[in-house]
Design a protein around this motif. Structure first.
Motif, PDB file in Angstrom:
ATOM      1  N   ILE A 265       0.857  -1.185   0.000  1.00 51.49           N
ATOM      2  CA  ILE A 265       0.000   0.000   0.000  1.00 51.49           C
ATOM      3  C   ILE A 265       0.890   1.231   0.000  1.00 51.49           C
ATOM      4  CG2 ILE A 265      -1.703   1.315   1.338  1.00 51.49           C
ATOM      5  CD1 ILE A 265      -2.758  -1.324   2.430  1.00 51.49           C
ATOM      6  N   CYS A 266       0.518   2.247  -0.784  1.00 45.81           N
ATOM      7  CA  CYS A 266       1.179   3.541  -0.682  1.00 45.81           C
ATOM      8  C   CYS A 266       0.083   4.591  -0.546  1.00 45.81           C
ATOM      9  CB  CYS A 266       2.073   3.796  -1.879  1.00 45.81           C
ATOM     10  SG  CYS A 266       1.174   3.964  -3.412  1.00 45.81           S
ATOM     11  N   GLU A 267       0.492   5.850  -0.407  1.00 40.71           N
ATOM     12  CA  GLU A 267      -0.498   6.891  -0.115  1.00 40.71           C
ATOM     13  C   GLU A 267      -1.589   6.980  -1.192  1.00 40.71           C
ATOM     14  OE1 GLU A 267       1.082  10.858  -0.008  1.00 40.71           O
ATOM     15  OE2 GLU A 267       2.059  10.675  -1.944  1.00 40.71           O
ATOM     16  N   ASP A 268      -1.241   6.606  -2.423  1.00 40.60           N
ATOM     17  CA  ASP A 268      -2.237   6.682  -3.499  1.00 40.60           C
ATOM     18  C   ASP A 268      -3.407   5.722  -3.267  1.00 40.60           C
ATOM     19  OD1 ASP A 268      -0.123   8.109  -4.465  1.00 40.60           O
ATOM     20  OD2 ASP A 268       0.396   6.679  -6.051  1.00 40.60           O
ATOM     21  N   ASN A 269      -3.178   4.676  -2.481  1.00 42.40           N
ATOM     22  CA  ASN A 269      -4.221   3.661  -2.282  1.00 42.40           C
ATOM     23  C   ASN A 269      -5.118   3.943  -1.085  1.00 42.40           C
ATOM     24  OD1 ASN A 269      -1.387   1.691  -2.720  1.00 42.40           O
ATOM     25  ND2 ASN A 269      -2.899   1.945  -4.341  1.00 42.40           N
ATOM     26  N   ILE A 270      -4.793   4.967  -0.323  1.00 35.19           N
ATOM     27  CA  ILE A 270      -5.546   5.201   0.910  1.00 35.19           C
ATOM     28  C   ILE A 270      -6.953   5.689   0.585  1.00 35.19           C
ATOM     29  CG2 ILE A 270      -5.638   6.489   3.090  1.00 35.19           C
ATOM     30  CD1 ILE A 270      -2.617   6.731   2.968  1.00 35.19           C
ATOM     31  N   ALA A 276      -8.724   2.649   8.879  1.00 37.74           N
ATOM     32  CA  ALA A 276      -8.003   1.378   8.749  1.00 37.74           C
ATOM     33  C   ALA A 276      -6.626   1.596   8.116  1.00 37.74           C
ATOM     34  CB  ALA A 276      -8.813   0.392   7.908  1.00 37.74           C
ATOM     35  N   TYR A 277      -6.472   2.711   7.400  1.00 34.31           N
ATOM     36  CA  TYR A 277      -5.188   3.023   6.759  1.00 34.31           C
ATOM     37  C   TYR A 277      -4.294   3.870   7.658  1.00 34.31           C
ATOM     38  CZ  TYR A 277      -7.114   1.340   2.333  1.00 34.31           C
ATOM     39  OH  TYR A 277      -7.641   0.559   1.333  1.00 34.31           O
ATOM     40  N   HIS A 278      -4.766   4.203   8.842  1.00 31.73           N
ATOM     41  CA  HIS A 278      -3.958   5.006   9.759  1.00 31.73           C
ATOM     42  C   HIS A 278      -2.954   4.097  10.443  1.00 31.73           C
ATOM     43  CE1 HIS A 278      -3.862   7.968  13.414  1.00 31.73           C
ATOM     44  NE2 HIS A 278      -2.725   7.915  12.766  1.00 31.73           N
ATOM     45  N   LEU A 317     -12.733   4.407  15.547  1.00 39.44           N
ATOM     46  CA  LEU A 317     -13.990   5.064  15.235  1.00 39.44           C
ATOM     47  C   LEU A 317     -13.865   6.550  15.545  1.00 39.44           C
ATOM     48  CD1 LEU A 317     -16.653   3.953  14.169  1.00 39.44           C
ATOM     49  CD2 LEU A 317     -17.425   3.674  16.519  1.00 39.44           C
ATOM     50  N   GLY A 318     -13.581   7.331  14.542  1.00 38.76           N
ATOM     51  CA  GLY A 318     -13.409   8.760  14.755  1.00 38.76           C
ATOM     52  C   GLY A 318     -12.840   9.388  13.506  1.00 38.76           C
ATOM     53  N   ALA A 319     -12.626  10.703  13.563  1.00 36.68           N
ATOM     54  CA  ALA A 319     -11.985  11.375  12.446  1.00 36.68           C
ATOM     55  C   ALA A 319     -10.538  10.882  12.356  1.00 36.68           C
ATOM     56  CB  ALA A 319     -12.035  12.879  12.648  1.00 36.68           C
ATOM     57  N   PHE A 320     -10.063  10.681  11.152  1.00 37.55           N
ATOM     58  CA  PHE A 320      -8.777  10.011  10.889  1.00 37.55           C
ATOM     59  C   PHE A 320      -7.648  10.391  11.855  1.00 37.55           C
ATOM     60  CE2 PHE A 320      -4.846   9.157   8.608  1.00 37.55           C
ATOM     61  CZ  PHE A 320      -5.081   7.974   7.939  1.00 37.55           C
ATOM     62  N   PRO A 321      -7.343  11.695  12.024  1.00 35.90           N
ATOM     63  CA  PRO A 321      -6.189  12.017  12.878  1.00 35.90           C
ATOM     64  C   PRO A 321      -6.400  11.627  14.340  1.00 35.90           C
ATOM     65  CG  PRO A 321      -6.876  13.922  11.575  1.00 35.90           C
ATOM     66  CD  PRO A 321      -7.965  12.910  11.462  1.00 35.90           C
ATOM     67  N   GLU A 322      -7.651  11.476  14.757  1.00 40.62           N
ATOM     68  CA  GLU A 322      -7.932  11.172  16.159  1.00 40.62           C
ATOM     69  C   GLU A 322      -7.943   9.675  16.449  1.00 40.62           C
ATOM     70  OE1 GLU A 322     -10.227  14.668  18.254  1.00 40.62           O
ATOM     71  OE2 GLU A 322     -11.598  13.401  17.114  1.00 40.62           O
ATOM     72  N   THR A 323      -7.904   8.852  15.433  1.00 45.76           N
ATOM     73  CA  THR A 323      -7.945   7.404  15.661  1.00 45.76           C
ATOM     74  C   THR A 323      -6.546   6.907  16.015  1.00 45.76           C
ATOM     75  OG1 THR A 323      -7.604   6.997  13.303  1.00 45.76           O
ATOM     76  CG2 THR A 323      -9.882   7.055  14.091  1.00 45.76           C
ATOM     77  N   GLU A 324      -6.488   5.687  16.567  1.00 42.33           N
ATOM     78  CA  GLU A 324      -5.188   5.137  16.946  1.00 42.33           C
ATOM     79  C   GLU A 324      -4.559   4.458  15.737  1.00 42.33           C
ATOM     80  OE1 GLU A 324      -5.046   2.988  20.742  1.00 42.33           O
ATOM     81  OE2 GLU A 324      -6.982   3.889  21.213  1.00 42.33           O
ATOM     82  N   PRO A 325      -3.242   4.647  15.560  1.00 41.41           N
ATOM     83  CA  PRO A 325      -2.586   4.032  14.413  1.00 41.41           C
ATOM     84  C   PRO A 325      -2.356   2.536  14.623  1.00 41.41           C
ATOM     85  CG  PRO A 325      -0.990   5.227  15.737  1.00 41.41           C
ATOM     86  CD  PRO A 325      -2.325   5.473  16.366  1.00 41.41           C
ATOM     87  N   GLY A 326      -2.248   1.790  13.534  1.00 48.53           N
ATOM     88  CA  GLY A 326      -1.912   0.376  13.630  1.00 48.53           C
ATOM     89  C   GLY A 326      -2.868  -0.507  12.867  1.00 48.53           C
ATOM     90  N   ILE A 327      -2.328  -1.635  12.405  1.00 48.63           N
ATOM     91  CA  ILE A 327      -3.086  -2.578  11.578  1.00 48.63           C
ATOM     92  C   ILE A 327      -2.962  -3.967  12.191  1.00 48.63           C
ATOM     93  CG2 ILE A 327      -3.096  -3.709   9.304  1.00 48.63           C
ATOM     94  CD1 ILE A 327      -2.208  -1.055   8.095  1.00 48.63           C
ATOM     95  N   ALA A 328      -4.084  -4.675  12.263  1.00 47.89           N
ATOM     96  CA  ALA A 328      -4.047  -6.081  12.679  1.00 47.89           C
ATOM     97  C   ALA A 328      -3.603  -6.883  11.459  1.00 47.89           C
ATOM     98  CB  ALA A 328      -5.425  -6.534  13.149  1.00 47.89           C
ATOM     99  N   SER A 329      -2.416  -7.459  11.524  1.00 52.25           N
ATOM    100  CA  SER A 329      -1.795  -7.896  10.271  1.00 52.25           C
ATOM    101  C   SER A 329      -1.181  -9.283  10.307  1.00 52.25           C
ATOM    102  CB  SER A 329      -0.724  -6.883   9.882  1.00 52.25           C
ATOM    103  OG  SER A 329       0.098  -6.634  11.001  1.00 52.25           O
ATOM    104  N   LEU A 330      -1.332 -10.000  11.429  1.00 52.74           N
ATOM    105  CA  LEU A 330      -0.731 -11.338  11.473  1.00 52.74           C
ATOM    106  C   LEU A 330      -1.236 -12.212  10.336  1.00 52.74           C
ATOM    107  CD1 LEU A 330      -0.744 -12.440  15.226  1.00 52.74           C
ATOM    108  CD2 LEU A 330       1.186 -12.625  13.652  1.00 52.74           C
ATOM    109  N   GLU A 331      -2.553 -12.204  10.167  1.00 58.64           N
ATOM    110  CA  GLU A 331      -3.157 -13.201   9.284  1.00 58.64           C
ATOM    111  C   GLU A 331      -3.024 -12.879   7.802  1.00 58.64           C
ATOM    112  OE1 GLU A 331      -6.869 -14.794  11.481  1.00 58.64           O
ATOM    113  OE2 GLU A 331      -6.129 -13.074  12.599  1.00 58.64           O
ATOM    114  N   THR A 332      -2.557 -11.668   7.508  1.00 55.31           N
ATOM    115  CA  THR A 332      -2.294 -11.350   6.099  1.00 55.31           C
ATOM    116  C   THR A 332      -0.805 -11.448   5.774  1.00 55.31           C
ATOM    117  OG1 THR A 332      -2.375  -9.014   6.746  1.00 55.31           O
ATOM    118  CG2 THR A 332      -4.342  -9.914   5.695  1.00 55.31           C
ATOM    119  N   LEU A 333       0.014 -11.819   6.776  1.00 51.99           N
ATOM    120  CA  LEU A 333       1.474 -11.894   6.561  1.00 51.99           C
ATOM    121  C   LEU A 333       1.835 -12.848   5.412  1.00 51.99           C
ATOM    122  CD1 LEU A 333       4.421 -11.287   7.493  1.00 51.99           C
ATOM    123  CD2 LEU A 333       4.202 -13.175   9.108  1.00 51.99           C
TER     124      LEU A 333
END
Lengths: 432, 326
Positions: A265-270, A276-278, A317-333
């Motif tokens: 993913i790069c910024e163009d795909n956000i 979820a992209y934060h 759940l919130g406006a993008f800058p206010e949400t917590e960063p991070g992706i649940a990513s084990l299962e897509t590794l």
């Protein structure tokens, strides 16, 4: 532990440069033989691996289990299950738990919890500084004694370079690896997106590439000064790749990893304002993504990790800058790593597997990540052609915060064995 | 990456008004035409039309504002809607209530429209995505992202005076980096097809890759204002001085403040705009702000008509006053 035969799979073992169809024999939780059946071996369990790939279990350098402290986001039970389903048999737990892993007591608590969920190989990473505050050194020797495999300040800065220098000297005195997330916070300045077209367009506080590359440059110089072994965690930018490449050429013993989603993913795909992209470091440009892919192909980047960070629903759940960063990513590794071989001819299947097995095991100095006789029987069996959709039925992590939700992937783990024990089987009827 | 898609309904009509992005020239022109019809009414002393009678509009201001809040209130009242204004900056969220909880509570009071101002980029989008399907959301400014009603009232004012967008060269001067107004203006000007959009500011007040927004960047007023038809001055926040973005107000005024002298390189009939409130002697000289080129007060009066038009359109009210089949 029983004798197990994994029969007739395509065995790919990067450490031993092996790629052939044969069987793997396990006894007493260890690898007994690969290829020829040992004399007198009687299998108590046979796993039919025809048309499947058999490789070492994955070693993940960064997995948040969210315990202790944030069990509303994930637990040892939920996240080790996700790890098992993802084919991960060894994982490193960054020190930013609550409380942080800055005392042996917390490290021991983690060891206890790991025993309770019957997931053996959880390696805590000790805090480099007390409370990760970046000011006073942690008791690194005691942390090492309590089982910490490395030290790190997670995503928190060590703002004072003199403190970082002393911490690196002290870590290297105890032969501890520093896992360093490069981030010059005076430049990243609470940003939530790469300082590029996406941030400009949507008026989001940006994080310049230099926030990462300057921190890499500083740490490289200190690595040379102190002799500390450094592993750069989750690099995301072209300039960081270039600096690490130059340092390696120059002869510095440094290594690096990249979070798997950064390769796709790069910024163009956000999708605008989709939290979820934060993620931090942020998704950067297409050019940065290409440099990360090339960095893997040319050996600058050694390892792919998941950088798994499950969140509760409210955190996202919130406006993008206010949400917590991070992706649940084990299962897509696995599927995301496999798809690199399709996109990029420079990365063969055996190399792609090495990025999540042999390479991270070597960096940690662990006897795993290879199907070498006598090694613990940590094995992942997967079907490279099985397609699956990211949905509640197929997902095990408590965190559903992934930009890939609803997407279809090719490549799925069918069995995971940890020290000779089947900790995950996709379809139990395939074992008999 | 297009953020505007959720603001249109399945028939391509306005449902929310969150950003200029994703709206075409035809729709923007329709907003201007509708605003024109309301304005001619007010010129004929028709202060109030009954087209939103029985509808409830809640102005949700999470960030302080006087001018925008007042024009939205007046616009709603002139459409005969019931309007309530909540200054949430000083009430619920300071008690720890989440944005979504605030919205849910208000929804339960049978609201038809939220007008939202918030200090965080994307807040209006978030509310539009999560609010009940029968509620329309109007963005009255979110963080540094968008302020589309302000941009439309500026477009309205430009069209009033210049008639045709296509030959115009427009310069936006000042703190582009932190300006939601500038982002929306740039999108609107380019969609309406002006000849050229320029931004003039020191590099510290320009976002990365600003030219990819469809503008030409200048760091010098002499060059940037040459042959310009429209100048839009932006308000300079005083706190920029404390964050190493600018050395001083006086140096800023010397380089980027609009003076009669600097106006000489522009077209003789140049129009000067400012979204307000003005910092006299910081970004603009008083004689220019009050001078013959200035349309600053005209912008304010137009604001009501433009906001009436947008509210009516988002509530699916056709020019005839009838409802569409939604």
């Amino acid at each position: 532990m029983s004798n197990i035969e994994i029969r007739g799979g395509r065995v790919i073992d990067p450490a031993n440069q092996m790629d052939e169809i044969c069987s793997v024999y396990l006894a007493d939780g260890k690898i007994l033989a690969v290829g020829e059946q040992p004399e007198g071996f009687v299998a108590e369990q046979v796993i039919n691996a025809e048309n499947l790939i058999v490789c070492p279990g994955f070693v993940d350098l960064s997995v948040r289990l969210r315990e202790p402290g944030q069990s509303f986001k994930g637990t040892f039970a939920s996240e080790t299950k996700a790890a098992a389903c993802a084919g991960v048999t060894s994982l490193c737990l960054p020190p930013d738990t609550k409380p942080s892993i800055d005392t042996p007591a917390v490290a021991e608590l983690i060891n206890d919890k790991s025993e309770k969920v019957h997931y053996e190989q959880i390696y805590p990473i000790g805090a480099l500084t007390q409370r990760l505050a970046g000011t006073e050194l942690s008791s690194m020797f005691a942390l090492k004694e309590a089982g910490c495999i490395a030290v790190s300040n997670a995503q928190f800065p060590v703002a004072n370079l003199a403190v970082l220098r002393r911490a690196m000297e002290y870590a290297s005195s105890h032969d501890l690896l520093l896992m360093y997330r490069p981030n010059e916070t005076s430049l990243s300045n609470n940003g939530c997106a790469h300082e590029g077209l996406f941030a400009t367009h949507y008026g989001l506080p940006g994080i310049p590439e230099a926030a990462e590359s300057i921190a890499v440059a500083q740490c490289l110089d200190l690595a040379e000064l102190t002799g500390c072994r450094v592993h750069f965690s989750q690099i995301s930018s072209k300039r960081a790749v270039i600096k690490i490449q130059q340092a390696k050429k120059y002869g510095l013993k440094v290594t690096a990893d990249v979070a798997v989603h950064q390769l796709h993913i790069c910024e163009d795909n956000i999708e605008p304002f989709n939290s979820a992209y934060h993620v931090l470091p942020p998704f950067r440009t297409d050019m940065d993504k290409k440099y990360l892919q090339e960095g893997l192909a040319n050996g600058t980047i050694d390892v792919i990790c998941s950088d798994h960070q499950p969140h509760d629903i409210d955190a996202k759940l919130g406006a993008f800058p206010e949400t917590e960063p991070g992706i649940a990513s084990l299962e897509t590794l696995l599927p995301l790593t496999l798809s690199l071989t399709e996109k990029n001819n420079a990365i063969s299947l055996i190399r792609a597997i090495s990025f999540i097995t042999t390479k991270p095991a070597q960096i940690l100095g662990l006897k795993t990540g290879a199907l070498t006789v006598g090694y613990p029987a940590d094995i992942c069996i997967f079907d490279p052609n099985l397609t699956w959709e990211v949905n509640h039925e197929n997902w095990h992590s408590a965190g559903v915060n992934t930009p890939f939700w609803g997407k279809t992937f090719k490549g799925r783990v069918t069995h995971t064995l940890q020290t000779g024990r089947v900790i995950y089987a996709l379809a139990p009827h395939t074992t008999y | 990456m297009v953020a505007g898609t959720i603001q249109l309904n399945s028939e391509g009509r306005l449902k929310h008004f969150l950003t200029i992005e994703g709206l075409d020239k035809q729709l923007l022109t329709e907003v201007l035409d509708r605003a024109g019809s309301f304005l001619s009414m007010s010129q004929h002393q028709v202060q109030k039309v009954p087209i939103l009678r029985g509808k409830t509009i809640v102005n949700l201001f999470f960030e302080n504002s006087t001018r925008t809040r007042t024009t939205f209130e007046l616009a709603a009242k002139r459409l005969s809607a019931d309007v309530v204004t909540m200054n949430i900056a000083t009430s619920a969220t300071s008690k720890g209530e989440s944005l979504l909880d605030t919205i849910r509570n208000l929804e339960a009071m049978h609201v038809d429209m939220f007008v939202v101002r918030h200090a965080i980029s994307g807040a209006a989008h978030f509310i539009a995505e999560h609010t009940a399907p029968n509620i329309s959301v109007i963005n009255a400014g979110d963080g540094q992202h968008a302020h589309p009603t302000q941009a439309m009232l500026d477009m309205f004012t430009i069209r009033q005076i210049k008639k045709d967008f296509s030959p115009l060269k427009v310069a936006i001067v000042g703190d582009i980096l932190h300006s939601r107004v500038a982002r929306s203006q740039i999108q609107a000007l380019n969609t309406l097809g002006v000849d050229e959009v320029r931004v003039i500011a020191p590099k510290t007040l320009l976002p990365a890759y600003v030219e990819k927004l469809g503008v030409t960047a200048f760091h010098d007023m002499q060059q940037g204002l040459k042959d310009i038809d429209v100048i839009i001055m932006l308000r300079l926040q005083k706190e920029r001085m404390n964050s190493a973005l600018l050395p001083s107000e006086s140096e800023y005024f010397r380089c980027f403040g609009l003076t009669e002298k600097k106006l000489l390189v522009a077209k003789p009939d140049v129009m000067v705009m400012h979204p307000g409130p003005i910092n006299r002697g910081v970004e603009i000289e008083s004689s220019v702000a009050d001078g013959k080129h200035s349309v600053i007060l005209q912008q304010v009066s137009n604001g009501i008509a433009v906001r009436m038009a947008i509210m009516a359109m988002a509530m699916q009210i056709q020019p005839s006053g009838g409802h569409t089949h939604e």
